[in-house]
Design a protein around this motif. Sequence first.
Motif, PDB file in Angstrom:
ATOM      1  N   GLY A   1      45.991  29.343  30.178  1.00 53.02           N
ATOM      2  CA  GLY A   1      44.618  29.081  30.586  1.00 53.02           C
ATOM      3  C   GLY A   1      44.220  29.751  31.884  1.00 53.02           C
ATOM      4  O   GLY A   1      43.048  30.117  32.056  1.00 53.02           O
ATOM      5  N   ASP A   2      45.163  29.936  32.788  1.00 54.58           N
ATOM      6  CA  ASP A   2      44.798  30.538  34.074  1.00 54.58           C
ATOM      7  C   ASP A   2      44.519  32.034  33.969  1.00 54.58           C
ATOM      8  O   ASP A   2      44.160  32.675  34.959  1.00 54.58           O
ATOM      9  CB  ASP A   2      45.861  30.251  35.148  1.00 54.58           C
ATOM     10  N   THR A   3      44.672  32.616  32.775  1.00 55.72           N
ATOM     11  CA  THR A   3      44.313  34.016  32.570  1.00 55.72           C
ATOM     12  C   THR A   3      43.015  34.172  31.774  1.00 55.72           C
ATOM     13  O   THR A   3      42.567  35.292  31.544  1.00 55.72           O
ATOM     14  CB  THR A   3      45.430  34.770  31.819  1.00 55.72           C
ATOM     15  N   VAL A   4      42.411  33.062  31.340  1.00 55.73           N
ATOM     16  CA  VAL A   4      41.257  33.103  30.445  1.00 55.73           C
ATOM     17  C   VAL A   4      39.958  33.139  31.247  1.00 55.73           C
ATOM     18  O   VAL A   4      39.731  32.301  32.117  1.00 55.73           O
ATOM     19  CB  VAL A   4      41.260  31.888  29.497  1.00 55.73           C
ATOM     20  N   ASP A   5      39.103  34.094  30.910  1.00 59.36           N
ATOM     21  CA  ASP A   5      37.802  34.237  31.565  1.00 59.36           C
ATOM     22  C   ASP A   5      36.711  34.053  30.506  1.00 59.36           C
ATOM     23  O   ASP A   5      36.372  34.983  29.775  1.00 59.36           O
ATOM     24  CB  ASP A   5      37.695  35.622  32.206  1.00 59.36           C
ATOM     25  N   PHE A   6      36.182  32.830  30.411  1.00 57.31           N
ATOM     26  CA  PHE A   6      35.185  32.552  29.379  1.00 57.31           C
ATOM     27  C   PHE A   6      33.884  33.320  29.619  1.00 57.31           C
ATOM     28  O   PHE A   6      33.186  33.674  28.667  1.00 57.31           O
ATOM     29  CB  PHE A   6      34.904  31.051  29.303  1.00 57.31           C
ATOM     30  N   ASP A   7      33.549  33.569  30.875  1.00 52.53           N
ATOM     31  CA  ASP A   7      32.340  34.340  31.168  1.00 52.53           C
ATOM     32  C   ASP A   7      32.460  35.742  30.580  1.00 52.53           C
ATOM     33  O   ASP A   7      31.544  36.231  29.913  1.00 52.53           O
ATOM     34  CB  ASP A   7      32.113  34.399  32.677  1.00 52.53           C
ATOM     35  N   HIS A   8      33.569  36.405  30.807  1.00 52.50           N
ATOM     36  CA  HIS A   8      33.764  37.749  30.275  1.00 52.50           C
ATOM     37  C   HIS A   8      33.809  37.729  28.741  1.00 52.50           C
ATOM     38  O   HIS A   8      33.276  38.634  28.084  1.00 52.50           O
ATOM     39  CB  HIS A   8      35.052  38.363  30.822  1.00 52.50           C
ATOM     40  N   ILE A   9      34.465  36.724  28.181  1.00 54.61           N
ATOM     41  CA  ILE A   9      34.556  36.622  26.721  1.00 54.61           C
ATOM     42  C   ILE A   9      33.154  36.549  26.112  1.00 54.61           C
ATOM     43  O   ILE A   9      32.813  37.319  25.212  1.00 54.61           O
ATOM     44  CB  ILE A   9      35.388  35.391  26.328  1.00 54.61           C
TER      45      ILE A   9
ATOM     46  N   SER B   1      48.299  35.339  41.978  1.00 52.63           N
ATOM     47  CA  SER B   1      47.828  35.881  43.247  1.00 52.63           C
ATOM     48  C   SER B   1      46.310  35.832  43.272  1.00 52.63           C
ATOM     49  O   SER B   1      45.649  35.808  42.219  1.00 52.63           O
ATOM     50  CB  SER B   1      48.288  37.331  43.405  1.00 52.63           C
ATOM     51  N   ASP B   2      45.742  35.800  44.464  1.00 47.33           N
ATOM     52  CA  ASP B   2      44.285  35.783  44.581  1.00 47.33           C
ATOM     53  C   ASP B   2      43.665  36.999  43.906  1.00 47.33           C
ATOM     54  O   ASP B   2      42.584  36.920  43.319  1.00 47.33           O
ATOM     55  CB  ASP B   2      43.869  35.742  46.055  1.00 47.33           C
TER      56      ASP B   2
ATOM     57  N   ALA C   1      43.463  36.263  40.107  1.00 49.88           N
ATOM     58  CA  ALA C   1      42.899  34.994  39.663  1.00 49.88           C
ATOM     59  C   ALA C   1      41.556  35.216  38.976  1.00 49.88           C
ATOM     60  O   ALA C   1      40.761  36.071  39.383  1.00 49.88           O
ATOM     61  CB  ALA C   1      42.730  34.048  40.845  1.00 49.88           C
ATOM     62  N   VAL C   2      41.317  34.466  37.924  1.00 46.93           N
ATOM     63  CA  VAL C   2      40.020  34.503  37.252  1.00 46.93           C
ATOM     64  C   VAL C   2      38.966  33.958  38.216  1.00 46.93           C
ATOM     65  O   VAL C   2      39.200  32.957  38.903  1.00 46.93           O
ATOM     66  CB  VAL C   2      40.070  33.664  35.957  1.00 46.93           C
ATOM     67  N   PRO C   3      37.807  34.613  38.320  1.00 49.04           N
ATOM     68  CA  PRO C   3      36.793  34.157  39.279  1.00 49.04           C
ATOM     69  C   PRO C   3      36.395  32.703  39.078  1.00 49.04           C
ATOM     70  O   PRO C   3      36.354  32.199  37.958  1.00 49.04           O
ATOM     71  CB  PRO C   3      35.600  35.100  39.008  1.00 49.04           C
ATOM     72  N   ALA C   4      36.121  32.033  40.162  1.00 43.65           N
ATOM     73  CA  ALA C   4      35.674  30.649  40.108  1.00 43.65           C
ATOM     74  C   ALA C   4      34.413  30.547  39.251  1.00 43.65           C
ATOM     75  O   ALA C   4      33.518  31.406  39.314  1.00 43.65           O
ATOM     76  CB  ALA C   4      35.385  30.130  41.521  1.00 43.65           C
ATOM     77  N   GLY C   5      34.380  29.502  38.421  1.00 45.94           N
ATOM     78  CA  GLY C   5      33.242  29.302  37.547  1.00 45.94           C
ATOM     79  C   GLY C   5      33.379  29.963  36.183  1.00 45.94           C
ATOM     80  O   GLY C   5      32.599  29.681  35.282  1.00 45.94           O
ATOM     81  N   HIS C   6      34.382  30.847  36.027  1.00 47.60           N
ATOM     82  CA  HIS C   6      34.600  31.506  34.735  1.00 47.60           C
ATOM     83  C   HIS C   6      35.596  30.766  33.872  1.00 47.60           C
ATOM     84  O   HIS C   6      35.848  31.150  32.735  1.00 47.60           O
ATOM     85  CB  HIS C   6      35.103  32.942  34.958  1.00 47.60           C
ATOM     86  N   THR C   7      36.204  29.715  34.414  1.00 44.98           N
ATOM     87  CA  THR C   7      37.195  28.934  33.706  1.00 44.98           C
ATOM     88  C   THR C   7      37.157  27.516  34.258  1.00 44.98           C
ATOM     89  O   THR C   7      36.893  27.334  35.445  1.00 44.98           O
ATOM     90  CB  THR C   7      38.615  29.515  33.880  1.00 44.98           C
TER      91      THR C   7
END
Length: 338
Positions: A264-272, A322-323, A326-332
Motif C-alpha cells: 500500500g505504501d507504493t500505491v498512488d490513487f491520484d496517479h491511477i 525514503s522521503d 514516498a507517495v505524495p500526501a493525499g494520494h493514498t
Amino acid sequence: MTYVSPTGEFTRDQRYIATRITADGSDGYPAEPGRYRLVVSRACPWASRVVIVRRLLGLEPVLSMAVAGPTHDERSWTFDLDPGGRDPVLGIERLRDAYLARFPDYDRGITVPAIVDVSTGQVVTNDYAPMTLDLSTQWRAYHRPGAPDLYPESLRGEIDQVNAVVFEDVNDGVYQCGFAGGQEAYEEAYDRLFARLDWLADRLARRRYLVGDTITEADVRLFTTLVRFDAVYHGHFKCNREKLTEMPVLWAYARDLFQTPGFGDTVDFDHIKRHYYEVHRDINPTGIVPAGPDLSGWLTPHGREAMGGRPFGAGCEPGPLSDAEAVPAGHTPLRAAA
C-alpha cells in the motif's frame, strides 16, 4: 500498443524487448549496483509490480527509480514531475529517448516499466513479466537482509500456473473488458473475469496467500489489479458485476496486502485515476476524473492474520520508505493530506 480484432476482441501487443539483466551477464547486461535506472509510472499496474518487488527485496540502494507522470501522449511517458521536465539522472524529457537511443527505428509501444543503462542512456528491457522474477533470482546478491523469497524454487511451478490464469483472465481480463470493440467480446471477457475472481475467492477463503504460506510473486501480480478495481476498472472498464468492496474474501485479502509494508505504501490513487480517465479519451471523452471512491476502507481491519501464514517467511518487513520515494500526501490513505 493494443489491437482490437474485427470481431471486437482486445489483444495486447506483447512484443517486448526480451533482453535480461542477469547475475552472469549472459545477455550483455550483468546485475550491477548503480548501473541501471528503473523507469515506472505509479499509474501502471505492470510497473507497480516492479515497484513493489524492488521495495520488498530492498533493492533501492542499487537500482534507482524514475517516476514518470501519470499521463502521456502518443509519443511516450514524460518526466513532467521532475524539475524542468527532465529525469535528473538520465537527462531526458521522454522515455522514448531511451528506446530510440538503442533502437533508432523502434516501432513498438514505449511502455513502463523499463530499465535503462545509465551510462549509455539506452533502454535494456521493458519485458515486465520476467523483470520481477529476475529481481528475485538474478539480483539476489544485493537483496536486503531479511528479504523474502518471492519466487521460491520449490513453488515455482504452482506460482507460474496461477500467474498464467490470473494474467489471462484478471490482469489482462479487465483490459479485455474495457477495450472490447463489440458487445459479444465484452461479455465473454466479463464472464471470464468474474469466473476467475470467484475461483480466486474460493482459493483464498482457505489460505491467506495464493501459493504457500508466505507472500510470493503471485500475490504481487494479483494485488496490482485488485487495488485498481474500484477506482477504475469497475466503472471505467465496465467490470461492474460487483465492486471489490462487495467481494468479502478478495476485499479482505487485498486489504491484508495493502496494509503490508511494500504494498500500500507504493500505491498512488491520484496517479491511477488521472491516467485511466484522462488518457483513455476513447472511453472517457470528457477526461473528467471521478472524485471517489472513498479510500478509508483500505485501512480497516481485515482479520486474515487469523489464517496464519508468515508474510515475509523467515525474513522481515522492509524499512520505511525514503522521503524521495514516498507517495505524495493525499494520494493514498496511508499519507492523508494535512
